[in-house]
Design an enzyme around this catalytic site. Sequence first.
Site, PDB file in Angstrom:
ATOM      1  N   GLN A  62       0.929  -1.105   0.212  1.00  0.00           N
ATOM      2  CA  GLN A  62      -0.023  -0.043  -0.091  1.00  0.00           C
ATOM      3  C   GLN A  62       0.861   1.172   0.208  1.00  0.00           C
ATOM      4  O   GLN A  62       1.640   1.698   0.993  1.00  0.00           O
ATOM      5  CB  GLN A  62      -0.828  -0.158   1.092  1.00  0.00           C
ATOM      6  CG  GLN A  62      -1.831  -1.221   1.504  1.00  0.00           C
ATOM      7  CD  GLN A  62      -2.941  -1.380   0.233  1.00  0.00           C
ATOM      8  OE1 GLN A  62      -3.542  -0.311  -0.183  1.00  0.00           O
ATOM      9  NE2 GLN A  62      -3.083  -2.510  -0.306  1.00  0.00           N
ATOM     10  N   GLU A  63       0.899   1.863  -1.055  1.00  0.00           N
ATOM     11  CA  GLU A  63       1.732   3.061  -1.254  1.00  0.00           C
ATOM     12  C   GLU A  63       1.031   4.502  -0.683  1.00  0.00           C
ATOM     13  O   GLU A  63      -0.166   4.216  -0.796  1.00  0.00           O
ATOM     14  CB  GLU A  63       2.253   3.082  -2.892  1.00  0.00           C
ATOM     15  CG  GLU A  63       3.213   1.994  -2.999  1.00  0.00           C
ATOM     16  CD  GLU A  63       3.706   1.996  -4.597  1.00  0.00           C
ATOM     17  OE1 GLU A  63       4.771   1.254  -4.888  1.00  0.00           O
ATOM     18  OE2 GLU A  63       3.213   3.122  -5.480  1.00  0.00           O
ATOM     19  N   ASN A  64       1.855   5.514  -0.551  1.00  0.00           N
ATOM     20  CA  ASN A  64       1.339   6.635  -0.387  1.00  0.00           C
ATOM     21  C   ASN A  64       2.177   7.757  -0.771  1.00  0.00           C
ATOM     22  O   ASN A  64       3.396   7.662  -1.089  1.00  0.00           O
ATOM     23  CB  ASN A  64       1.354   6.711   1.266  1.00  0.00           C
ATOM     24  CG  ASN A  64       0.586   7.883   1.619  1.00  0.00           C
ATOM     25  OD1 ASN A  64       1.069   8.775   1.944  1.00  0.00           O
ATOM     26  ND2 ASN A  64      -0.595   7.557   2.131  1.00  0.00           N
ATOM     27  N   LYS A  65       1.565   8.735  -1.246  1.00  0.00           N
ATOM     28  CA  LYS A  65       2.396  10.135  -1.847  1.00  0.00           C
ATOM     29  C   LYS A  65       3.381  10.501  -0.838  1.00  0.00           C
ATOM     30  O   LYS A  65       4.471  11.226  -1.369  1.00  0.00           O
ATOM     31  CB  LYS A  65       1.445  11.089  -2.252  1.00  0.00           C
ATOM     32  CG  LYS A  65       0.592  10.987  -3.606  1.00  0.00           C
ATOM     33  CD  LYS A  65      -0.310  12.135  -3.723  1.00  0.00           C
ATOM     34  CE  LYS A  65      -1.424  11.661  -4.718  1.00  0.00           C
ATOM     35  NZ  LYS A  65      -2.327  12.852  -5.189  1.00  0.00           N
ATOM     36  N   ALA A  66       2.947  10.440   0.445  1.00  0.00           N
ATOM     37  CA  ALA A  66       4.089  10.904   1.308  1.00  0.00           C
ATOM     38  C   ALA A  66       5.012   9.734   1.672  1.00  0.00           C
ATOM     39  O   ALA A  66       5.166   9.115   2.770  1.00  0.00           O
ATOM     40  CB  ALA A  66       3.265  11.313   2.478  1.00  0.00           C
ATOM     41  N   GLU A  74       4.310  -7.987   3.013  1.00  0.00           N
ATOM     42  CA  GLU A  74       4.557  -8.957   4.050  1.00  0.00           C
ATOM     43  C   GLU A  74       4.347  -8.256   5.342  1.00  0.00           C
ATOM     44  O   GLU A  74       3.727  -8.954   6.157  1.00  0.00           O
ATOM     45  CB  GLU A  74       6.048  -9.243   4.124  1.00  0.00           C
ATOM     46  CG  GLU A  74       6.591  -9.662   2.676  1.00  0.00           C
ATOM     47  CD  GLU A  74       7.038  -8.840   1.785  1.00  0.00           C
ATOM     48  OE1 GLU A  74       6.306  -7.971   1.472  1.00  0.00           O
ATOM     49  OE2 GLU A  74       8.193  -9.049   0.949  1.00  0.00           O
ATOM     50  N   CYS A 114      11.134  -5.891   6.075  1.00  0.00           N
ATOM     51  CA  CYS A 114      10.103  -7.079   5.970  1.00  0.00           C
ATOM     52  C   CYS A 114      10.804  -8.459   6.589  1.00  0.00           C
ATOM     53  O   CYS A 114      10.199  -9.036   7.576  1.00  0.00           O
ATOM     54  CB  CYS A 114       9.590  -7.542   4.735  1.00  0.00           C
ATOM     55  SG  CYS A 114       8.268  -6.191   3.974  1.00  0.00           S
TER      56      CYS A 114
END
Length: 157
Positions: A62-66, A74, A114
Site C-alpha cells: 500500500q503506497e502513499n504520496k508521502a 509482508e 520485512c
Amino acid sequence: MKKEFTFSYEHHSSKEELSAAQQKAVSASEEALTKAYAPYSKFKVGAALLLEDNTIILGSNQENKAYPSGLCAERVALFSYGAQKSEHKIKTLAICGDGDLLKDGDIFSPCGGCRQAMAEYTDIQGEPFEIIIKNGDGSFMIFDGIHQLLPFIFGSK
C-alpha cells in the site's frame, strides 16, 4: 578468522509441484496481489499467511504520496495477524510480485524491513514458519524459516 555462512532451500519450477497447503497459500498471495495499491512504483506485491488452523490472512503493498508512509505486503499481512491476536501460529508465508522491476529470470526477495518483521513474528510464536517466494519466471523458492534469508537477525546472539 574467516567464517562462512551457507543455507539451503527448495526450488520448484511450477505451482503444481507444491503441496496442497503450499498451493493454497500461493493462490491467496496471488489474490492479495490484485488488492495492491502501487500507483507510484507500479510494482505490486501480494502476501498471504496460512495459519495452522488453515485461516488465511492477506496483505498487499500500500503506497502513499508521502513516501515512505506506505507498507510492504509482508508487513501488512504480519501486522494484521498481530492485530488480530490469533492463538493459531503462522504455518506459511507466501509472497508474489508483479511489475517491471521483476523480470522473467529474476529472483524475488523481501526487503530488509520485512525480513526483520518475519524474524520478530518467528520469535513471538517461538518457532519458524515456512516462506514461499514466487520468482519472475514463475518458479518458487521455499525456505524453512527466516534464518535462511536473514542470518544475522537484529538482536541475535
